[in-house]
Write an enzyme that holds these catalytic residues in place. Structure first.
Site, mmCIF file in Angstrom:
data_model
loop_
_atom_site.group_PDB
_atom_site.id
_atom_site.type_symbol
_atom_site.label_atom_id
_atom_site.label_comp_id
_atom_site.label_asym_id
_atom_site.label_seq_id
_atom_site.Cartn_x
_atom_site.Cartn_y
_atom_site.Cartn_z
ATOM 1 N N ARG A 1 0.667 -0.800 0.306
ATOM 2 C CA ARG A 1 -0.354 0.100 -0.184
ATOM 3 C C ARG A 1 0.516 1.135 -0.175
ATOM 4 O O ARG A 1 1.229 1.525 0.755
ATOM 5 C CB ARG A 1 -1.132 0.237 0.937
ATOM 6 C CG ARG A 1 -2.049 -1.282 1.042
ATOM 7 C CD ARG A 1 -2.578 -1.449 2.164
ATOM 8 N NE ARG A 1 -1.796 -2.020 3.419
ATOM 9 C CZ ARG A 1 -1.897 -2.265 4.451
ATOM 10 N NH1 ARG A 1 -3.208 -2.468 5.242
ATOM 11 N NH2 ARG A 1 -1.156 -2.805 5.396
ATOM 12 N N ASP B 1 2.167 5.121 -0.395
ATOM 13 C CA ASP B 1 1.947 6.270 0.022
ATOM 14 C C ASP B 1 0.842 7.079 -0.912
ATOM 15 O O ASP B 1 1.617 7.322 -2.392
ATOM 16 C CB ASP B 1 2.913 6.816 1.259
ATOM 17 C CG ASP B 1 2.727 6.215 2.657
ATOM 18 O OD1 ASP B 1 2.529 5.805 3.329
ATOM 19 O OD2 ASP B 1 4.639 6.075 3.192
ATOM 20 N N TYR C 1 12.103 -2.418 -4.629
ATOM 21 C CA TYR C 1 11.516 -0.885 -4.755
ATOM 22 C C TYR C 1 12.390 0.050 -5.209
ATOM 23 O O TYR C 1 13.934 -0.950 -5.186
ATOM 24 C CB TYR C 1 10.716 0.314 -3.251
ATOM 25 C CG TYR C 1 10.609 -0.482 -2.430
ATOM 26 C CD1 TYR C 1 8.476 0.787 -3.351
ATOM 27 C CD2 TYR C 1 9.683 -1.185 -1.501
ATOM 28 C CE1 TYR C 1 7.865 0.774 -2.223
ATOM 29 C CE2 TYR C 1 8.443 -1.255 -1.216
ATOM 30 C CZ TYR C 1 7.361 -0.392 -1.675
ATOM 31 O OH TYR C 1 6.533 -0.950 -0.666
ATOM 32 N N ARG D 1 12.155 5.549 2.142
ATOM 33 C CA ARG D 1 12.302 6.518 2.495
ATOM 34 C C ARG D 1 12.837 7.177 3.284
ATOM 35 O O ARG D 1 13.482 7.574 3.060
ATOM 36 C CB ARG D 1 11.273 7.440 1.932
ATOM 37 C CG ARG D 1 9.879 6.758 1.011
ATOM 38 C CD ARG D 1 8.617 7.999 1.160
ATOM 39 N NE ARG D 1 9.075 9.207 1.884
ATOM 40 C CZ ARG D 1 7.182 9.639 1.733
ATOM 41 N NH1 ARG D 1 6.127 8.991 2.096
ATOM 42 N NH2 ARG D 1 7.817 10.852 2.587
#
Lengths: 246, 246
Positions: B50, B52, B111, B198
């Site tokens: 999920r 952001d 990612y 992040r």
């Protein structure tokens, strides 16, 4: 007076093209307005190439003359601050001799055309690539492209609005490569005719889809007839990559 | 009932995130609304991750159950037609067994974080990368990153809103590479904590800028204390690349 050469990146989507126009925003005007804000001078910005509406720049070269004493670094920083919110960035700024001309001193221009070869529509690349749903044979495209390399009369691949005196041009490179669903066409020449890259890419796409053979492409070139053009590719996927100087 | 697995690309810029929310648009809702338009059924779309607000998807995996008889190809085409004008694209659609779950069957998530390391602002990549003006030492970033690879308590790199039961995670890969002015961080793990990528990238950027040493990064990890986080990188540069299944 000092002449500065700029390396410029821009997103072509909101612009009517590089060149200043009465009826809409242009990259040239965005930079000229920023320069006026910085120096109070109305300087004209000359570019290596005048890209069309929707065409992008990765490393366009341009120059302008400034009377006010300013270092290249400060000019670059100030232009970047003042050009906002336009999607234009000055990547580099150097002093050049007064006879250096972004357009006339340019020895070679390099373009890249980005195709995404898949059925699904584009998302974050919308306006930044040409989506072609039918499978493309990039090998066949590359092979056919070699027919266009060299010195030819490119009348077939030239916009009717092209202002060039002659349609005779030397194409130094036209490569087609595939990486996954991305097909990239790279074109290099001393100079290009108006719409030449898009017209070549459009016809190469027809070859890639199997609608044209390489011989059809050769025939279209030989015909020297704009009405024989297969297809003009959209501006979305076209990027001015680099200009070379002595 | 047939379960379909989707591969989804999306531009995160206009969305509040993947997950459906009351107060704004989400990728999940865009696909669920498209599915309703296609089938008349209110199906829930479950995703591998999920993401952001502002985070993008290159190859998110998701699944949904449909009662109406439809082939995967037709479902994909119809979803792509109906999901417009949202910047969401279904790249692939296949039938899967009823016990296949996009989230719970996922074995690894990958990612990519895109940094553009230059002074000039972004143009066509605005919202698609993190621009860092100070020069980054990508080699130092990569070396420091290896301290985070392996099984650790990632409390320092976890959002206070993270709902994971445990902060103990195995990070399989954290690579930093440079190509010109682009610095890319690639992260792979079975699963990640909320904001983990992040947060790791933010701290690696501090190492790259010379504000932190690798030892500072190691200390922050050891501290297991969110207040010791150096920096949480913006969502702009983060792309969910791929999810692996058995």
């Amino acid at each position: 007076m000092t002449r500065f050469a700029l390396t410029v990146e821009y997103d072509g989507r909101p612009f009517m093209g590089w060149q200043r126009q009465d009826h809409g925003p242009s990259v040239q005007q965005a930079i000229e307005d920023a320069a006026f804000a910085v120096t109070g001078e109305r300087a004209t910005v000359h570019a290596a190439g005048r890209t069309d509406a929707g065409v992008h720049g990765l490393g366009m070269r341009a120059h302008l003359d400034i009377e006010k004493p300013i270092t290249p670094f400060r000019l670059m920083e100030a232009l970047n601050a003042r050009v906002r919110p336009n999607p234009v960035a000055i990547l580099d700024c150097v002093e050049v001799p007064d006879d250096w001309h972004a357009r006339f001193s340019c020895l070679a221009r390099h373009y890249e055309y980005r195709i995404v070869n898949r059925r699904a529509p584009l998302t974050w690349e919308k306006g930044l690539a040409w989506r072609i749903a039918n499978p493309l044979d990039a090998g066949a495209m590359h092979e056919a492209a070699q027919l266009l390399v060299g010195k030819h009369d490119f009348t077939t691949f030239r916009s009717v609005h092209c202002q060039s005196e002659s349609a005779l041009k030397s194409l130094d490179r036209l490569d087609v490569t595939r990486d996954g669903d991305r097909v990239t066409v790279r074109a290099s020449a001393r100079s290009f005719l108006h719409h030449q890259v898009r017209s070549m890419v459009g016809c190469l796409a027809m070859v890639g889809e199997g609608k044209w053979t390489a011989a059809d492409l050769g025939d279209a070139l030989e015909a020297r007839d704009r009405t024989r053009l297969g297809l003009n590719a959209p501006s979305d996927g076209l990027f001015f990559v680099r200009a070379d100087y002595a």
